[in-house]
Scaffold this active site. Structure first.
Site, mmCIF file in Angstrom:
data_model
loop_
_atom_site.group_PDB
_atom_site.id
_atom_site.type_symbol
_atom_site.label_atom_id
_atom_site.label_comp_id
_atom_site.label_asym_id
_atom_site.label_seq_id
_atom_site.Cartn_x
_atom_site.Cartn_y
_atom_site.Cartn_z
ATOM 1 N N PRO A 11 33.235 -45.070 -3.431
ATOM 2 C CA PRO A 11 34.446 -45.765 -3.023
ATOM 3 C C PRO A 11 35.716 -44.953 -3.220
ATOM 4 O O PRO A 11 35.868 -44.227 -4.204
ATOM 5 C CB PRO A 11 34.460 -47.020 -3.904
ATOM 6 N N ASN A 12 36.576 -45.081 -2.247
ATOM 7 C CA ASN A 12 37.916 -44.505 -2.219
ATOM 8 C C ASN A 12 37.951 -42.996 -1.992
ATOM 9 O O ASN A 12 39.025 -42.434 -1.832
ATOM 10 C CB ASN A 12 38.714 -44.866 -3.482
ATOM 11 N N ARG A 19 45.246 -40.014 -1.899
ATOM 12 C CA ARG A 19 45.084 -40.922 -3.032
ATOM 13 C C ARG A 19 45.330 -40.173 -4.343
ATOM 14 O O ARG A 19 44.627 -39.221 -4.666
ATOM 15 C CB ARG A 19 43.660 -41.481 -3.050
ATOM 16 N N TYR A 24 43.621 -36.137 -8.149
ATOM 17 C CA TYR A 24 42.543 -35.667 -7.294
ATOM 18 C C TYR A 24 42.920 -34.503 -6.386
ATOM 19 O O TYR A 24 42.070 -33.988 -5.666
ATOM 20 C CB TYR A 24 42.009 -36.828 -6.444
ATOM 21 N N ASN A 75 28.818 -38.447 -6.140
ATOM 22 C CA ASN A 75 30.118 -38.781 -6.706
ATOM 23 C C ASN A 75 30.268 -40.277 -6.463
ATOM 24 O O ASN A 75 30.685 -40.701 -5.393
ATOM 25 C CB ASN A 75 31.241 -37.989 -6.047
ATOM 26 N N ALA A 78 34.279 -45.021 -8.882
ATOM 27 C CA ALA A 78 34.383 -46.075 -9.885
ATOM 28 C C ALA A 78 33.054 -46.761 -10.184
ATOM 29 O O ALA A 78 32.869 -47.316 -11.272
ATOM 30 C CB ALA A 78 35.417 -47.113 -9.444
ATOM 31 N N GLU A 99 25.294 -35.895 -11.065
ATOM 32 C CA GLU A 99 26.509 -36.713 -11.071
ATOM 33 C C GLU A 99 27.710 -35.778 -10.995
ATOM 34 O O GLU A 99 27.792 -34.807 -11.742
ATOM 35 C CB GLU A 99 26.545 -37.533 -12.365
ATOM 36 N N HIS A 101 32.110 -35.490 -10.540
ATOM 37 C CA HIS A 101 33.448 -36.096 -10.547
ATOM 38 C C HIS A 101 34.477 -35.008 -10.328
ATOM 39 O O HIS A 101 34.367 -33.918 -10.907
ATOM 40 C CB HIS A 101 33.734 -36.805 -11.870
ATOM 41 N N ARG A 108 40.269 -38.914 -19.429
ATOM 42 C CA ARG A 108 41.072 -39.969 -18.812
ATOM 43 C C ARG A 108 40.947 -41.266 -19.606
ATOM 44 O O ARG A 108 40.680 -41.245 -20.803
ATOM 45 C CB ARG A 108 40.647 -40.134 -17.350
#
Length: 147
Positions: A11-12, A19, A24, A75, A78, A99, A101, A108
């Site tokens: 998502p996103n 964004r 990012y 990726n 969320a 995985e 990111h 964070r």
């Protein structure tokens, strides 16, 4: 044997480039796909890209990957921090998953330090921005070659 890799973005990530560029960067998902295609050619692997903002659709893509690919770079965005469904899907397929990111999730917010999917993946790459994708491709191809 030429390995086939699925790069699945959650998502996103379709909004990359606009964004939260302070987190990012300005690289778009299209830019990342072009980078990965160049990397794939140099490595002699094939790569397929997918992105979804919907958890169930991502589960379906993970299931379908089992008959089409040798490994997955995920990726999950969320969903990393919330999705037992993605964790179960990964543990239900016979494919290695890395995985990924863009940001360093460990530096964070506290909730981002929890990853349901990290329990069932081969490894995790985070914090290198778009450069993390070629790193993950190299790592996954190395893992597949050592099997």
């Amino acid at each position: 044997m030429t390995h086939s890799l699925l790069i699945l973005n959650g998502p996103n990530l379709n909004l990359l480039g606009t964004r939260q560029p302070e987190v990012y960067g300005h690289t778009t998902l299209g830019d990342i796909e072009a980078l990965c295609k160049t990397t794939a050619e140099a490595m002699g692997v094939s790569v397929t890209f997918a992105q979804s903002n919907h958890e169930g659709e991502m589960v379906d893509m993970l299931h379908a990957a089992q008959s089409a690919h040798h490994g997955i770079i995920l990726n999950a965005g969320a969903y990393t921090h919330t999705s037992v469904a993605l964790m179960d899907a990964i543990s239900s397929i016979a494919l290695p998953v890395i995985e990924l990111h863009l940001s360093n999730v460990h530096a964070r917010e506290d909730f981002r330090r929890t990853s349901y999917i990290s329990r069932v993946v081969v490894g995790q790459i985070c914090g290198f921005g778009a450069a993390g994708y070629p790193l993950a491709m190299e790592a996954l191809a190395g893992h597949l070659n050592n099997k």
